[in-house]
Design a protein around this motif. Structure first.
Motif, PDB file in Angstrom:
ATOM      1  N   ILE A  37       0.819  -1.217   0.000  1.00 53.31           N
ATOM      2  CA  ILE A  37       0.000   0.000   0.000  1.00 53.31           C
ATOM      3  C   ILE A  37       0.856   1.271   0.000  1.00 53.31           C
ATOM      4  CG2 ILE A  37      -0.385   0.123   2.526  1.00 53.31           C
ATOM      5  CD1 ILE A  37      -3.333   1.017   1.658  1.00 53.31           C
ATOM      6  N   GLU A  87       2.277  -9.258   0.105  1.00 51.35           N
ATOM      7  CA  GLU A  87       2.772  -9.385   1.492  1.00 51.35           C
ATOM      8  C   GLU A  87       1.797  -8.696   2.456  1.00 51.35           C
ATOM      9  OE1 GLU A  87       7.077  -8.999   1.624  1.00 51.35           O
ATOM     10  OE2 GLU A  87       7.218 -10.786   0.370  1.00 51.35           O
ATOM     11  N   TRP A 131      -5.609  -7.068   8.937  1.00 51.75           N
ATOM     12  CA  TRP A 131      -7.002  -7.128   9.396  1.00 51.75           C
ATOM     13  C   TRP A 131      -7.909  -6.166   8.626  1.00 51.75           C
ATOM     14  CZ3 TRP A 131      -6.073  -5.947  15.314  1.00 51.75           C
ATOM     15  CH2 TRP A 131      -5.174  -6.887  15.833  1.00 51.75           C
ATOM     16  N   ALA A 159       9.846   1.453  -0.443  1.00 47.25           N
ATOM     17  CA  ALA A 159       8.598   1.067   0.238  1.00 47.25           C
ATOM     18  C   ALA A 159       8.536  -0.456   0.232  1.00 47.25           C
ATOM     19  CB  ALA A 159       7.402   1.681  -0.477  1.00 47.25           C
ATOM     20  N   ALA A 160       9.626  -1.062   0.666  1.00 47.60           N
ATOM     21  CA  ALA A 160       9.788  -2.514   0.502  1.00 47.60           C
ATOM     22  C   ALA A 160       9.356  -3.315   1.722  1.00 47.60           C
ATOM     23  CB  ALA A 160      11.240  -2.828   0.132  1.00 47.60           C
ATOM     24  N   THR A 167      -0.969 -13.661  12.664  1.00 46.62           N
ATOM     25  CA  THR A 167      -1.921 -14.647  12.125  1.00 46.62           C
ATOM     26  C   THR A 167      -3.330 -14.063  12.082  1.00 46.62           C
ATOM     27  OG1 THR A 167      -0.659 -16.557  12.869  1.00 46.62           O
ATOM     28  CG2 THR A 167      -3.029 -16.877  12.666  1.00 46.62           C
ATOM     29  N   PHE A 184      16.218 -10.945  -3.581  1.00 43.90           N
ATOM     30  CA  PHE A 184      14.825 -10.465  -3.632  1.00 43.90           C
ATOM     31  C   PHE A 184      14.007 -11.259  -4.641  1.00 43.90           C
ATOM     32  CE2 PHE A 184      17.546  -6.889  -2.371  1.00 43.90           C
ATOM     33  CZ  PHE A 184      17.059  -6.716  -1.091  1.00 43.90           C
ATOM     34  N   ALA A 188       9.675   5.040   2.918  1.00 42.80           N
ATOM     35  CA  ALA A 188       8.268   5.022   3.367  1.00 42.80           C
ATOM     36  C   ALA A 188       8.054   3.591   3.838  1.00 42.80           C
ATOM     37  CB  ALA A 188       7.325   5.388   2.232  1.00 42.80           C
ATOM     38  N   HIS A 247       0.754  -1.196  11.645  1.00 43.56           N
ATOM     39  CA  HIS A 247      -0.438  -0.358  11.491  1.00 43.56           C
ATOM     40  C   HIS A 247      -0.323   0.583  10.292  1.00 43.56           C
ATOM     41  CE1 HIS A 247       2.235   1.131  14.717  1.00 43.56           C
ATOM     42  NE2 HIS A 247       2.104   2.270  14.114  1.00 43.56           N
TER      43      HIS A 247
HETATM   44  C1  LIG Z   1      -1.403  -9.952  10.212  1.00 41.96           C
HETATM   45  C2  LIG Z   1      -1.313  -8.471  10.021  1.00 41.96           C
HETATM   46  C3  LIG Z   1      -2.337  -7.643  10.507  1.00 41.96           C
HETATM   47  C4  LIG Z   1      -2.272  -6.259  10.328  1.00 41.96           C
HETATM   48  N1  LIG Z   1      -3.351  -5.478  10.643  1.00 41.96           N
HETATM   49  C5  LIG Z   1      -3.348  -4.161  10.332  1.00 41.96           C
HETATM   50  C6  LIG Z   1      -4.510  -3.365  10.505  1.00 41.96           C
HETATM   51  O1  LIG Z   1      -5.576  -3.843  10.885  1.00 41.96           O
HETATM   52  N2  LIG Z   1      -4.422  -2.040  10.225  1.00 41.96           N
HETATM   53  C7  LIG Z   1      -3.281  -1.470   9.775  1.00 41.96           C
HETATM   54  O2  LIG Z   1      -3.252  -0.247   9.581  1.00 41.96           O
HETATM   55  N3  LIG Z   1      -2.184  -2.230   9.527  1.00 41.96           N
HETATM   56  C8  LIG Z   1      -2.194  -3.545   9.783  1.00 41.96           C
HETATM   57  N4  LIG Z   1      -1.096  -4.312   9.524  1.00 41.96           N
HETATM   58  C9  LIG Z   1       0.108  -3.677   9.004  1.00 41.96           C
HETATM   59  C10 LIG Z   1      -0.021  -3.341   7.530  1.00 41.96           C
HETATM   60  O3  LIG Z   1      -0.451  -4.470   6.793  1.00 41.96           O
HETATM   61  C11 LIG Z   1       1.332  -2.865   7.012  1.00 41.96           C
HETATM   62  O4  LIG Z   1       1.856  -1.868   7.876  1.00 41.96           O
HETATM   63  C12 LIG Z   1       1.230  -2.282   5.608  1.00 41.96           C
HETATM   64  O5  LIG Z   1       0.536  -3.141   4.755  1.00 41.96           O
HETATM   65  C13 LIG Z   1       2.654  -2.054   5.102  1.00 41.96           C
HETATM   66  O6  LIG Z   1       2.584  -1.718   3.737  1.00 41.96           O
HETATM   67  P1  LIG Z   1       3.937  -1.622   2.934  1.00 41.96           P
HETATM   68  O7  LIG Z   1       3.560  -1.179   1.565  1.00 41.96           O
HETATM   69  O8  LIG Z   1       4.909  -0.803   3.700  1.00 41.96           O
HETATM   70  O9  LIG Z   1       4.545  -3.103   2.950  1.00 41.96           O
HETATM   71  P2  LIG Z   1       4.105  -4.432   2.188  1.00 41.96           P
HETATM   72  O10 LIG Z   1       2.651  -4.537   2.008  1.00 41.96           O
HETATM   73  O11 LIG Z   1       4.763  -5.554   2.891  1.00 41.96           O
HETATM   74  O12 LIG Z   1       4.715  -4.240   0.759  1.00 41.96           O
HETATM   75  C14 LIG Z   1       6.106  -4.218   0.525  1.00 41.96           C
HETATM   76  C15 LIG Z   1       6.314  -4.782  -0.857  1.00 41.96           C
HETATM   77  O13 LIG Z   1       7.663  -4.583  -1.252  1.00 41.96           O
HETATM   78  C16 LIG Z   1       8.039  -5.678  -2.053  1.00 41.96           C
HETATM   79  N5  LIG Z   1       9.504  -5.735  -2.111  1.00 41.96           N
HETATM   80  C17 LIG Z   1      10.362  -6.016  -1.116  1.00 41.96           C
HETATM   81  N6  LIG Z   1      11.629  -5.970  -1.549  1.00 41.96           N
HETATM   82  C18 LIG Z   1      11.573  -5.647  -2.858  1.00 41.96           C
HETATM   83  C19 LIG Z   1      12.562  -5.439  -3.857  1.00 41.96           C
HETATM   84  N7  LIG Z   1      13.867  -5.552  -3.592  1.00 41.96           N
HETATM   85  N8  LIG Z   1      12.151  -5.122  -5.107  1.00 41.96           N
HETATM   86  C20 LIG Z   1      10.833  -4.991  -5.399  1.00 41.96           C
HETATM   87  N9  LIG Z   1       9.863  -5.178  -4.483  1.00 41.96           N
HETATM   88  C21 LIG Z   1      10.220  -5.483  -3.223  1.00 41.96           C
HETATM   89  C22 LIG Z   1       7.423  -6.862  -1.322  1.00 41.96           C
HETATM   90  O14 LIG Z   1       7.319  -7.983  -2.156  1.00 41.96           O
HETATM   91  C23 LIG Z   1       6.075  -6.295  -0.901  1.00 41.96           C
HETATM   92  O15 LIG Z   1       5.060  -6.571  -1.830  1.00 41.96           O
HETATM   93  C24 LIG Z   1      -1.130  -5.700   9.707  1.00 41.96           C
HETATM   94  C25 LIG Z   1      -0.114  -6.526   9.217  1.00 41.96           C
HETATM   95  C26 LIG Z   1      -0.210  -7.901   9.343  1.00 41.96           C
HETATM   96  C27 LIG Z   1       0.863  -8.778   8.745  1.00 41.96           C
END
Ligand SMILES: Cc1cc2nc3c(=O)[nH]c(=O)nc-3n(C[C@H](O)[C@H](O)[C@H](O)COP(=O)(O)OP(=O)(O)OC[C@H]3O[C@@H](n4cnc5c(N)ncnc54)[C@H](O)[C@@H]3O)c2cc1C
Length: 435
Positions: free
Chosen positions: A20, A47, A53, A206-207, A230, A320, A384, A390
């Protein structure tokens, strides 16, 4: 969602990660006319951003995050229209239950502090909780409630951002890992992927749980650890609650189709990997304080990691690209205990079954707040990441602020408390949550 043809060689911004944070940033940047390339090592939203949730809550957050969440809430209420997509958004509020008077007193303090920061938050008595969820039974004595909070379906939100970004011209490349960040003259100038180089004056990391490893390729030390969370989806029940609830033993939200997403409280599962040792010193105070709340697992994950580090392993050369389509194991004991806890709250759910369960690795920083913004000693590189469990609820505002940072050189909200350099300065935020 795959960009056709050879990879775009030049962009204004290259984003690493299709969760996201990356997809929302791509959207707000592309909408404002920037030429964006987003590379994702696997599938978009595979991921954390599809495994969480789905709570988009303002309450119970660190004071550094509350101003961001107040603005973010304004984005959430219009997001389905903005992205022209069904996101299963429900503005049903968020409720934290107090199991006893001591917790109620603690929530009262939080309510006062968060109200002073401008949040529409209330302390509820036992009767008021009962009015909010009439069929819920249990030993709680009250709770803390934010009516303007909501919840949405994570995968729908993240993919809608990616799709909308593409409609504004962003190029999105799944199964295209950033193997390393390219540097020249002391600044970041793009990324190397298996499909070739993408050059850009700005690289946005944003990985998620991989940000530490990605930034390590340019000598940055981002303290980060992964905690396995979980979640389970139950069978459909009669419409019961629009509010998202954190109970003492279970957190839940009911989706529009009647199913519940449930997750258990209690100790977090922490799989020891080689990465765990890298930032041990930074996390030690947190481990010491919360050792009862961490369940350490020394097993397959560590062995796999050691295997990947061996000189003959292809994963060592392409770490990766070799870490895609990961499917962490859910903790089935937790699934059963959260199902049981939901049954105790709603004894009339006599046929409550589990449809499926899953897990996701949460990326956490030592102070459980994100890392947002530039890195002074590496021009052109922006973080980011580090959302510490969260970041889904925060995703839209993160995207908007990252677009401002890149295109205006400053952000409309203060993110200085979330700077990367706080770790080296020893100025960590006071941790509020245990992740
Ligand atoms: C079980 C669970 C419950 C949660 N509940 C909540 C909730 O209710 N409310 C809330 O606000 N948050 C919640 N969170 C947290 C929330 O899901 C995360 O904080 C948020 O989704 C993080 O987003 P992101 O884009 O930073 O990371 P991610 O969604 O993990 O995305 C990172 C992406 O980067 C990619 N990537 C990594 N390395 C590389 C690379 N070298 N090259 C290209 N791509 C790469 C990965 O494949 C991945 O797709 C929860 C998390 C979990 C696991």
């Amino acid at each position: 969602m795959v960009a056709e043809g050879p990879i775009e060689k030049q962009a204004d911004v290259v984003i690493i990660g299709g969760g996201i944070a990356g997809c929302a940033s791509a959207y707000y940047l592309a909408k404002r006319g920037a030429k964006v390339v987003l590379v994702e090592k696997g599938r978009i939203a595979w991921e954390q951003s599809s495994r969480n949730w789905g709570f988009a809550r303002q309450q119970g957050r660190h004071p550094l995050e509350i101003p961001l969440m107040l603005e973010c809430n304004k984005l959430w209420v219009n997001l389905e229209r903005e992205l022209n997509a069904d996101l299963e958004w429900v503005q049903g509020g968020n409720l934290r239950l107090a199991p006893d008077e001591r917790e109620q007193a603690r929530l009262e303090e939080i309510v006062k502090a968060e109200r002073d920061l401008g949040l529409d938050i209330k302390l509820l008595s036992k009767n008021e909780v009962q009015e909010l969820v009439p069929t819920m039974r249990g030993p709680w004595v009250g709770g803390m409630y934010t009516p303007s909070d909501g919840h949405a379906e994570p995968i729908k939100v993240t993919t809608a951002f990616a799709r909308a970004a593409q409609e504004h011209g962003a190029k999105v490349y799944p199964y295209c890992a950033a193997e390393r960040v390219l540097m020249a003259g002391g600044r970041a100038i793009g990324v190397m992927t298996p499909r070739g180089e993408v050059k850009a004056p700005v690289v946005l990391c944003a990985a998620g749980a991989w940000s530490s490893k990605v930034s390590h390729t340019v000598g940055l030390d981002l303290p980060q650890r992964s905690v396995r969370g979980t979640v389970a989806a139950t069978t459909a029940q009669t419409p019961t609650a629009k509010v998202g609830v954190w109970g003492g033993k279970v957190a839940f939200r009911q989706k529009k189709d009647g199913t519940f997403y449930i997750a258990g409280a209690g100790a977090a599962d922490y799989d020891i990997t080689l990465e765990s040792f890298r930032h041990l010193r930074m996390f030690l105070p947190n481990y010491r304080k919360n050792w009862r709340l961490l369940r350490l697992h020394i097993g397959m994950e560590l062995l796999r990691d050691v295997g990947r580090a061996m000189p003959w392993s292809p994963a060592r050369k392409h770490p990766f690209a070799h870490a895609v389509d990961l499917e962490p194991k859910p903790n089935l004991k937790k699934v059963q205990s959260s199902r049981q806890a939901l049954r105790e709250l709603f004894p009339h759910f006599t046929d409550l079954g589990i449809q499926r369960s899953w897990a996701g690795y949460i990326d956490a920083t030592p102070d459980a707040v994100p890392v947002l913004g530039p890195v002074p000693r590496l021009q052109g590189f922006i973080f980011a990441t580090g959302f510490s469990g969260h970041g889904f609820g925060m995703g839209p505002i993160v995207g908007k602020l990252m677009a401002e940072l890149v295109l205006d050189g400053k952000t409309s909200l203060d993110i200085s408390g979330l700077r990367y350099t706080r770790f080296a300065e020893g100025k960590l935020a006071e941790a509020r949550e245990v992740i």
